[in-house]
Scaffold this motif. Structure first.
Motif, PDB file in Angstrom:
ATOM      1  N   ALA A  68     -12.898 -37.159  -0.006  1.00  0.00           N
ATOM      2  CA  ALA A  68     -12.168 -36.978   1.262  1.00  0.00           C
ATOM      3  C   ALA A  68     -13.086 -36.923   2.456  1.00  0.00           C
ATOM      4  CB  ALA A  68     -11.077 -36.211   1.428  1.00  0.00           C
ATOM      5  N   THR A  69     -12.765 -37.437   3.606  1.00  0.00           N
ATOM      6  CA  THR A  69     -13.820 -37.410   4.657  1.00  0.00           C
ATOM      7  C   THR A  69     -12.834 -36.815   6.058  1.00  0.00           C
ATOM      8  OG1 THR A  69     -14.818 -39.327   3.698  1.00  0.00           O
ATOM      9  CG2 THR A  69     -15.234 -38.923   6.156  1.00  0.00           C
ATOM     10  N   GLU A  79     -10.996 -26.741   5.210  1.00  0.00           N
ATOM     11  CA  GLU A  79     -10.360 -26.453   4.368  1.00  0.00           C
ATOM     12  C   GLU A  79      -9.239 -27.563   3.984  1.00  0.00           C
ATOM     13  OE1 GLU A  79      -7.517 -22.997   2.354  1.00  0.00           O
ATOM     14  OE2 GLU A  79      -8.116 -22.758   4.441  1.00  0.00           O
ATOM     15  N   SER A  80      -8.855 -28.118   4.966  1.00  0.00           N
ATOM     16  CA  SER A  80      -7.907 -29.266   4.803  1.00  0.00           C
ATOM     17  C   SER A  80      -8.560 -30.687   3.972  1.00  0.00           C
ATOM     18  CB  SER A  80      -7.450 -29.847   5.951  1.00  0.00           C
ATOM     19  OG  SER A  80      -8.223 -30.584   6.863  1.00  0.00           O
ATOM     20  N   VAL A  81      -9.945 -30.775   4.404  1.00  0.00           N
ATOM     21  CA  VAL A  81     -10.634 -31.736   3.649  1.00  0.00           C
ATOM     22  C   VAL A  81     -10.887 -31.586   2.177  1.00  0.00           C
ATOM     23  CG1 VAL A  81     -12.954 -31.365   4.101  1.00  0.00           C
ATOM     24  CG2 VAL A  81     -12.178 -33.650   4.069  1.00  0.00           C
ATOM     25  N   VAL A  82     -11.149 -30.273   1.932  1.00  0.00           N
ATOM     26  CA  VAL A  82     -11.332 -30.007   0.573  1.00  0.00           C
ATOM     27  C   VAL A  82     -10.222 -30.069  -0.057  1.00  0.00           C
ATOM     28  CG1 VAL A  82     -12.061 -28.052  -0.938  1.00  0.00           C
ATOM     29  CG2 VAL A  82     -13.262 -28.359   0.965  1.00  0.00           C
ATOM     30  N   ARG A  83      -9.065 -29.541   0.119  1.00  0.00           N
ATOM     31  CA  ARG A  83      -7.734 -29.421  -0.314  1.00  0.00           C
ATOM     32  C   ARG A  83      -7.144 -31.092  -0.582  1.00  0.00           C
ATOM     33  NH1 ARG A  83      -9.256 -25.702  -1.595  1.00  0.00           N
ATOM     34  NH2 ARG A  83      -8.903 -23.680  -0.757  1.00  0.00           N
ATOM     35  N   ARG A  84      -7.725 -31.973   0.338  1.00  0.00           N
ATOM     36  CA  ARG A  84      -7.438 -33.209   0.150  1.00  0.00           C
ATOM     37  C   ARG A  84      -8.183 -33.812  -0.841  1.00  0.00           C
ATOM     38  NH1 ARG A  84      -3.531 -37.013  -0.330  1.00  0.00           N
ATOM     39  NH2 ARG A  84      -4.204 -38.980   0.682  1.00  0.00           N
ATOM     40  N   ALA A  85      -9.263 -33.776  -1.004  1.00  0.00           N
ATOM     41  CA  ALA A  85     -10.063 -34.217  -2.123  1.00  0.00           C
ATOM     42  C   ALA A  85      -9.631 -33.677  -3.456  1.00  0.00           C
ATOM     43  CB  ALA A  85     -11.908 -33.605  -1.972  1.00  0.00           C
ATOM     44  N   GLU A  86      -9.192 -32.444  -3.385  1.00  0.00           N
ATOM     45  CA  GLU A  86      -8.600 -31.796  -4.610  1.00  0.00           C
ATOM     46  C   GLU A  86      -7.656 -32.460  -5.090  1.00  0.00           C
ATOM     47  OE1 GLU A  86     -10.664 -27.209  -4.387  1.00  0.00           O
ATOM     48  OE2 GLU A  86      -8.677 -27.760  -3.948  1.00  0.00           O
ATOM     49  N   GLU A  87      -6.481 -32.984  -4.279  1.00  0.00           N
ATOM     50  CA  GLU A  87      -5.327 -33.387  -4.489  1.00  0.00           C
ATOM     51  C   GLU A  87      -5.560 -34.853  -4.982  1.00  0.00           C
ATOM     52  OE1 GLU A  87      -3.235 -33.746  -0.589  1.00  0.00           O
ATOM     53  OE2 GLU A  87      -2.845 -31.400  -0.783  1.00  0.00           O
TER      54      GLU A  87
END
Length: 444
Positions: A68-69, A79-87
């Motif tokens: 995610a970017t 934190e939101s981009v990290v969580r999106r990548a994990e999802e």
């Protein structure tokens, strides 16, 4: 402004990696400030300045990966981009060729940043446009061109402790000059790290001379000719050829470096003895980042040495599968040459064709690296060491593997770079025998 210091960049990357709950995390932060000016019909049409930065986060749960970017770097956005990548990783299928994050690398800095280039002003860009437009307008010629400059930074890190940071700068200039009746066309381009080496007034004279000299071109019968190729004419062909140096393609029979029955031609003599090409991220004329797109450290790498294939590019996956070492993919190509200029090669030619540049190059056959394309912006007939008259452009069908076996003379390398090539290149002008032109083109 989006040029972060090393400390600022590392703080953002460390924060992203620490927030991740995945098995591993890789993050890249990059940003740039760049200006440009565009002109056509002897008038400035647009000018602009772009400033941007991005954080790219890639995570892995086992062999499932997600990326995610984002372009905001407060704690909540990170934190939101990290969580999106994990999802995304949890939704992804397993990758059978998954490779874990690389171990910590050692990056030796390269000289990619020049302060004077980074400090280019709007006034300087406007002067470049004026230096091209004014002499053309005075000489009843028509100029169209683009000048751009950029300073940027790149920072990389992962959960295994790897980290790298470096700044870079550069400029690109291209200008096409036409006669007012559209029958003649000349072209010039420069790609440089150091703007102090650039002189628009000098460069535009080359394009103007070719525009005047290429008007009222005569038709020459297609066929095989001795050609004097300027560096911009051969760069695209050699750049295309490098895709065939991928080890997997060669091993699987999909490259001109594949052996019949299996295997590859690493170590075999495939080119003229005078052909030596290597990559060196620390080259003073063509420095590039000391890591590649996979964050692997680059090395000084012999590619072709006196005609012998010395290198194939192994991806991390294919290197592991074949028991080889993966090193950073080259970011530049440097071809060894001599001291002669393009015009010196013209002077030693009894009969031939001078080609300013090639374009619209496309791959016809990967197993022979046969390419097709067109000449443009100044193609001339040469006889007894002199440029006699302009000729109509040709379509060519030629393999650089054959071209580099038909060398008669090699000149002095110059820096060449364009948006279509992944490499910064140092390429000499070359005189090539039996170059194949297959048809005429009415375009100038």
């Amino acid at each position: 402004m989006t040029i972060y210091s090393e400390e600022q960049a590392k703080a953002i990357l460390d924060k992203a990696i620490k927030m991740s709950k995945a098995d591993e995390c890789t993050a890249q932060l990059s940003g740039s400030n760049g200006g440009n000016v565009r002109y056509a019909l002897n008038n400035v049409s647009t000018s602009g300045y772009v400033s941007d930065a991005d954080l790219v986060v890639e995570v892995a749960f086992g062999k499932r990966t997600g990326t995610a970017t984002i372009n905001a770097f407060d704690d909540k956005s990170i934190e939101s981009v990290v969580r999106r990548a994990e999802e995304l990783a949890k939704l992804a299928p397993e990758n059978p060729e998954f490779m874990p994050a690389i171990e910590k690398q050692t990056y030796k800095p390269t000289s990619t940043f020049v302060e004077k280039t980074a400090a280019i002003t709007p006034e300087y860009r406007a002067q470049v446009a004026a230096d091209c437009i004014e002499p053309c307008r005075k000489d009843k010629l028509v100029a169209a061109g683009f000048f751009s400059d950029e300073q940027d930074f790149s920072a990389i890190a992962n959960s295994k402790g790897n980290f790298g940071y470096q700044k870079a700068s550069g400029m690109n200039f291209t200008c096409t000059v036409r006669t007012d009746d559209g029958k003649g066309s000349g072209w010039v381009a420069r790609n440089l790290a150091d703007v102090a080496k650039f002189d628009a007034k000098s460069e535009i004279r080359i394009a103007m001379q070719k525009a005047r000299g290429s008007a009222d071109a005569k038709a020459l019968e297609p066929g095989k000719y001795t050609v004097i190729m300027e560096p911009a004419a051969t760069a695209g062909l050699i750049s295309f050829m490098m895709f065939g140096f991928d080890a997997r393609q060669a091993d699987e029979g999909r490259s001109f470096l594949s052996k019949k029955g299996g295997g590859n031609k690493l170590g075999e003599k495939m080119f003229d003895e005078r052909v030596t090409i290597y990559a060196d991220p620390w080259d003073e004329h063509a420095a590039v980042l000391p890591w590649d797109n996979d964050s692997l450290a680059r090395e000084k790498t012999p590619i072709i040495t006196k005609g012998k294939v010395d290198y194939l590019q192994y991806s991390r996956y294919w290197a592991q599968k074949q028991g080889k070492k993966a090193v950073g993919q080259p970011g530049n190509l440097i071809m060894v040459g001599g001291d002669k200029s393009t015009m010196d090669l013209v002077k030693s030619t009894r009969k031939g064709v001078l080609v300013t540049r090639t374009w619209y190059i496309r791959l016809v056959d990967p197993q022979t690296v046969l390419l097709t394309g067109l000449t443009r912006d100044g193609t001339f007939y040469v006889e007894n060491g002199e440029i006699k008259y302009p000729i109509k452009n040709f379509r060519f069908n030629e393999s650089p593997a054959i071209m580099l076996n038909n060398i008669e003379e090699i000149g002095r390398p110059v820096r060449v770079g364009d948006d279509e090539s992944p490499f910064v290149m140092m390429i000499p002008p070359m005189k090539i025998r039996d170059f194949t032109f297959t048809s005429l083109s009415d375009a100038v």
